[in-house]
Design an enzyme around this catalytic site. Sequence first.
Site, PDB file in Angstrom:
ATOM      1  N   ASP A  14      -6.458   6.848   0.322  1.00 49.39           N
ATOM      2  CA  ASP A  14      -5.986   5.558  -0.159  1.00 49.39           C
ATOM      3  C   ASP A  14      -7.107   4.546   0.035  1.00 49.39           C
ATOM      4  OD1 ASP A  14      -4.297   3.449  -0.930  1.00 49.39           O
ATOM      5  OD2 ASP A  14      -2.586   4.444  -0.006  1.00 49.39           O
ATOM      6  N   ASP A  16      -5.583   1.001  -4.386  1.00 52.55           N
ATOM      7  CA  ASP A  16      -4.542   0.039  -4.055  1.00 52.55           C
ATOM      8  C   ASP A  16      -4.775  -1.284  -4.781  1.00 52.55           C
ATOM      9  OD1 ASP A  16      -2.313  -0.893  -2.138  1.00 52.55           O
ATOM     10  OD2 ASP A  16      -3.899  -2.359  -1.768  1.00 52.55           O
ATOM     11  N   GLU A  44      -2.931   2.015  -8.394  1.00 46.86           N
ATOM     12  CA  GLU A  44      -1.782   1.121  -8.357  1.00 46.86           C
ATOM     13  C   GLU A  44      -2.179  -0.104  -9.180  1.00 46.86           C
ATOM     14  OE1 GLU A  44       0.983  -0.927  -4.941  1.00 46.86           O
ATOM     15  OE2 GLU A  44      -1.166  -1.289  -4.858  1.00 46.86           O
ATOM     16  N   HIS A  78       5.504   4.486   0.038  1.00 51.78           N
ATOM     17  CA  HIS A  78       5.535   3.714   1.278  1.00 51.78           C
ATOM     18  C   HIS A  78       5.937   2.260   1.062  1.00 51.78           C
ATOM     19  CE1 HIS A  78       1.738   2.936  -0.639  1.00 51.78           C
ATOM     20  NE2 HIS A  78       1.549   1.890   0.140  1.00 51.78           N
ATOM     21  N   ASP A  79       5.965   1.789  -0.179  1.00 45.98           N
ATOM     22  CA  ASP A  79       6.330   0.407  -0.480  1.00 45.98           C
ATOM     23  C   ASP A  79       7.735   0.278  -1.044  1.00 45.98           C
ATOM     24  OD1 ASP A  79       3.970  -0.803   0.349  1.00 45.98           O
ATOM     25  OD2 ASP A  79       3.006  -0.624  -1.603  1.00 45.98           O
TER      26      ASP A  79
END
Length: 563
Positions: free
Chosen positions: A99, A201, A257, A330-331
């Site tokens: 990530d 990200d 993302e 995770h969000d």
Amino acid sequence: MQSKKWWQNSVIYQIYPKSFKDTNHDGIGDINGVIEKLDYLKELGIDVIWLNPVFCSPMDDNGYDISDYMDIAPEYGTMNDMDRLIAEAKKREISIIMDLVLNHTSDEHPWFIESRKSKDNKKRDWYIWRDPKTDGSAPNNWRSKFGGSAWEYDERSGQYYLHVFSKKQPDLNWDNPEVREALYEMIHFWLKKGIAGFRLDAITFIKKSDMMDDFPSDSSDGLSPVDIGTLNQPGLLEHLHELKKKAFNQDIFTVAEAPGVLARDLPDYVGDNGVFDMLFEFGHVDIDLDKDGKWYKPLDRPLSGLKKVISESQEVINQIGWSPLYIENHDLPRSINHFLGQHVDGPIPAKLLATFYMLLKGTPFIYQGQELGMTNVNFPSIEYYNDIASIGQYKQAVEEGYSEEEALKTIWRRSRDNGRTPMHWDNGNNAGFSEHEPWLSINPNYQTINVQNNLTDSNSVFHYYRQLIQLRKNNEVLLHGSYDNLMPDDKDLWTYTRSLGNEKIIVILNFSDKTVPLHLPSPININETPLLIGNYSAENNEPMETNLLRPFEARVFQLKSEN
């Protein structure tokens, strides 16, 4: 069109290391915990691990505030541990993607420490600094994604710095070529270690608008969304194409993302002529949010809306590229509650959702615990929550007149901590996650929903995911076949087909909690058609009725060529 790649036939498993497995007994998951569970992941059938940030970080935002890109956070282990994880995964034919946060660093990163020393420091322009207005206030009224002003005043130098997210996450200045070159050098450092690629990200925030005027506020706090001058700004694609050329110029896998990118814009971002291999879209997971992403003002999310968003994306993917398929990360809250209701649980609904998204066109992502049917958690007060976004949303809701009880219920429904509670390995102390009190409380239902129970029950959610993975890998039509949405206006059923040449598979899904009639459009006929998989087929001995679907039932058929 996009040429065929190795990762198109893969299934990716996302690990949030802080909550996966603790081996050094400090209540925090670690890299050695991931190594310990590699055989479990191999049994599930995954091919790639997406590892959430393990870089050095003060952990203001659980590792997305990086203070050293080229070292490992002590909580997670050492660089030797990371090297061993890469090697041990490779032995099991599992690749690792990391990530990567390129929009901002921690305010404790050496770059920012230098930048804030003085206005004439060599690294001053590595971040985004602006003078205050004549009255001393912030340069404009942008609201950060985590609440409050997106500008933080620095007493020492008399200027404000921009932070789209937390004030401890100052945004890098991507218009400075020195910044970009430093990031490219760091990327090559990790690729030389043998990782297979990156998840990027918040990548669509990296280019900022030069416009710093006031904007109409949308709330009683007098602020306006930061997105207006920081998301998908002109010049973004130029930066991204340079990133691809200078850093991603080898056979690696990249998935970004990219909030704000619409389905019609996908050709600019993915495919052979785009920047990334795949792009995370948010339309289906944010369908219940208002335009500013506020959790405490939930919108209705009928099935027709979800079908519309997914189908529009799949139609574009049919033509130009590939898509990451996901319903958790995770969000996000846990999918079973997110899509089917806060009070829904059990293996049947969990398998329905697995069938729905795993058989679309694209590469499936499974988030840790999703393969067990893990659910949301209702902590008794906001003090139990760790997530900075949840705390910010709660405070903002209370400031706008919601009661503490009402505000807490919205956090139950949408908090990022729903997906961050520790992994359930068994029904023992702390769910087998740690011998120490975990950093975040365990979901109380761990005694029934855990790995141990799933492995021993042949009808479990875990084993259903295994079957779906094998079904995908053994059917070319499920990999490269086109998607077609049938009966788009049906309020209860979602029925779609995947077609490739003379092959066709139909996926039939009942998203309601009641039995509903099934009337397929002509000439489709499933009588005497082989059932490839179904979430009720191994659960009970009731005969399957062709024209009725039970609550949350999923069926998948191989259609005859004449159909």
